[in-house]
Write an enzyme that holds these catalytic residues in place. Structure first.
Site, PDB file in Angstrom:
ATOM      1  NE  ARG A   1       6.364   6.497   0.584  1.00 51.22           N
ATOM      2  CZ  ARG A   1       5.612   6.232   1.648  1.00 51.22           C
ATOM      3  NH1 ARG A   1       4.510   5.521   1.517  1.00 51.22           N
ATOM      4  NH2 ARG A   1       5.946   6.703   2.851  1.00 51.22           N
TER       5      ARG A   1
ATOM      6  CG  ASP B   1       1.581   0.318   9.422  1.00 49.63           C
ATOM      7  OD1 ASP B   1       1.077   0.980  10.355  1.00 49.63           O
ATOM      8  OD2 ASP B   1       1.593   0.727   8.246  1.00 49.63           O
TER       9      ASP B   1
ATOM     10  CB  SER C   1       7.540   8.840   8.408  1.00 54.77           C
ATOM     11  OG  SER C   1       6.623   7.819   8.049  1.00 54.77           O
ATOM     12  CD  GLN C   2       0.920   8.295   6.528  1.00 52.95           C
ATOM     13  OE1 GLN C   2      -0.012   9.106   6.511  1.00 52.95           O
ATOM     14  NE2 GLN C   2       0.724   7.016   6.755  1.00 52.95           N
TER      15      GLN C   2
ATOM     16  CE  LYS D   1      -1.104   2.106   3.597  1.00 52.60           C
ATOM     17  NZ  LYS D   1      -1.559   2.600   4.918  1.00 52.60           N
TER      18      LYS D   1
ATOM     19  N   GLY E   1      -4.834   7.493   5.252  1.00 53.06           N
ATOM     20  CA  GLY E   1      -3.855   8.451   5.767  1.00 53.06           C
ATOM     21  C   GLY E   1      -2.818   8.856   4.745  1.00 53.06           C
TER      22      GLY E   1
END
Length: 420
Positions: A31, A297, A171-172, A26, A97
């Site tokens: 990205r 995760d 970090s997103q 994902k 997200g």
């Protein structure tokens, strides 16, 4: 389509064996979709994930003038003009997200207004630090509650050449700014500050994808990146399997003493959650303390596995789990204590799992609230492999990242009882 209200896992009573390929990543798919949409020309993404989160990203890009075809279940063919167009309506991104954070930043490259919104869960997830960072570049962006909806009035031009952002935050945010930067009008640096630098592996995923689409990005220090305003060029891109999804299969293998062939060796993953493999391989002798900061995760998988460990396990570095699809620290503690009171507890932002190998083979009826969080649902399904009576509420939420999860376990020999 009617959603299944609950699903009870029937312990297989035997090792799980067979071939079970995890879906495409994902993190990498979203990205690659964005970068292909920002590029001029046609890109082909193979091995991609088709799930709720990636469909939200693809549909948003379509609304911004990008052509996206889907010739099969794992391919996107993306044709961009080199510049996103203002959408005619707010972008609805559910509880995705990555799509929300990435598109909020990318909206600064649009010549016009973009509203980024989501469902009731996303409207509780913080985005304020990203908004503040964008404002330091002179971008007109507002988020009245510090969460979506976010309104961005883009121009593609920036008024500064450096961003400093707290490295302990998601970090997103950093990945979103990096991908935005290559489409800007000047070179600039992004620097992480603070004592706790989290999830650097996901930033590495971002810069690798950017380079694959022609961007020039250089790591000038352990916490600083310099991005040139190169824009992006179309590319053919292969998405590797999802390491977070792989953790469930690795855990199912060790819990049941089985042999599951994922079709890819554990050391072939570039995603940070693949680090969990070495931990899982140590079961039932997991370490007394696990730092989840660089494999966030994978923590739900490891936490449920820890319930069957020989000794207690403390999870540290996981504060960001409180602002995922749900408060995952609270959800894990709650679910484990539904199985056996006192099995887990929260201590600040740490999670302590007391562990009890004697749980294996017992009948302990427990309804586990997934909180509509795919990772909570998939992780607690693992408990159902060894304990009779584990029921997952809202099991269909796995469609967010692993739509075939229940079918994948079934193909390995797991059976269920469902109730609509």
């Amino acid at each position: 389509m009617t959603r299944t209200a609950k699903l009870t896992i029937i312990p297989p009573g035997k090792p799980l064996s067979g071939r079970a390929m995890p879906p495409g990543s994902k993190s990498i798919t979203n990205r690659a979709l964005l970068l292909a949409g920002l590029a001029k020309g046609t890109s082909r993404l193979t091995g991609a994930l088709k799930s709720d989160d990636t469909r939200y990203m693809a549909d948003a890009l379509r609304a911004m003038g990008v052509s996206i075809d889907e010739p099969d279940d794992t391919t996107f063919v993306v044709t961009g003009s080199g510049r996103l167009q203002p959408p005619k309506a707010p972008l609805f991104l559910g509880n995705a997200g990555t799509a929300t954070r990435f598109l909020t930043a990318a909206a600064a490259l649009v010549d016009g207004t973009v509203v980024v919104d989501g469902d009731e869960h996303m409207r509780k997830r913080p985005i304020g630090p990203l908004v503040e960072a964008m404002r330091t570049l002179g971008i007109d962006v507002t988020a009245e509650t510090g969460c979506p909806p976010v309104t961005v009035k883009g121009t593609g031009r920036f008024q500064a050449d450096r961003i400093r952002i707290d490295g302990g935050l998601s970090s997103q945010y950093v990945s979103a700014l990096l991908m935005m930067a290559a489409g800007g009008d000047r070179p600039f640096d992004i620097e992480l500050v603070g004592e706790d630098i989290g999830a650097l592996g996901y930033i590495d995923l971002t810069t690798a994808a950017m380079k694959a689409f022609g961007a020039k990005v250089e790591k000038t220090s352990p916490v600083t990146w310099r991005v040139e305003p190169t824009g992006y060029r179309a590319a053919d891109f292969i998405v590797e399997p999802d390491a977070s999804a792989a953790t469930y299969l690795w855990a199912a293998e060790v819990l049941t003493g089985g042999a599951i062939d994922l079709g890819v060796p554990s050391d072939a993953f570039s995603q940070p959650d693949a680090r969990a493999y070495d931990m899982i391989a140590r079961f039932p002798q997991l370490p007394a303390e696990i730092d989840g900061s660089q494999m966030q995760d994978a923590v739900p998988t490891l936490a449920v596995l820890a319930a069957f460990n020989e000794t207690p396990v403390r999870f540290v570095g996981i504060a960001n789990l409180r602002v995922k699809e749900c408060d995952r620290i609270r959800a894990l503690s709650s679910g484990l204590n539904r199985i056996r009171p006192g099995l887990a507890r929260e201590e600040g932002d740490d999670l302590i799992v007391k562990s009890d190998p004697a749980l294996v083979g017992k009948r302990l009826p427990a309804e586990i609230d997934s909180f509509a969080d795919h990772r909570i649902a998939m992780s607690f399904a693992l408990a159902g492999l060894k304990i009779d009576g584990i029921t997952i509420l809202d099991p269909d939420c796995v469609g967010k990242t692993f739509p075939a999860y229940w079918r994948t376990l079934a193909a390995l020999g797991v059976t269920y009882q469902d109730k609509d």
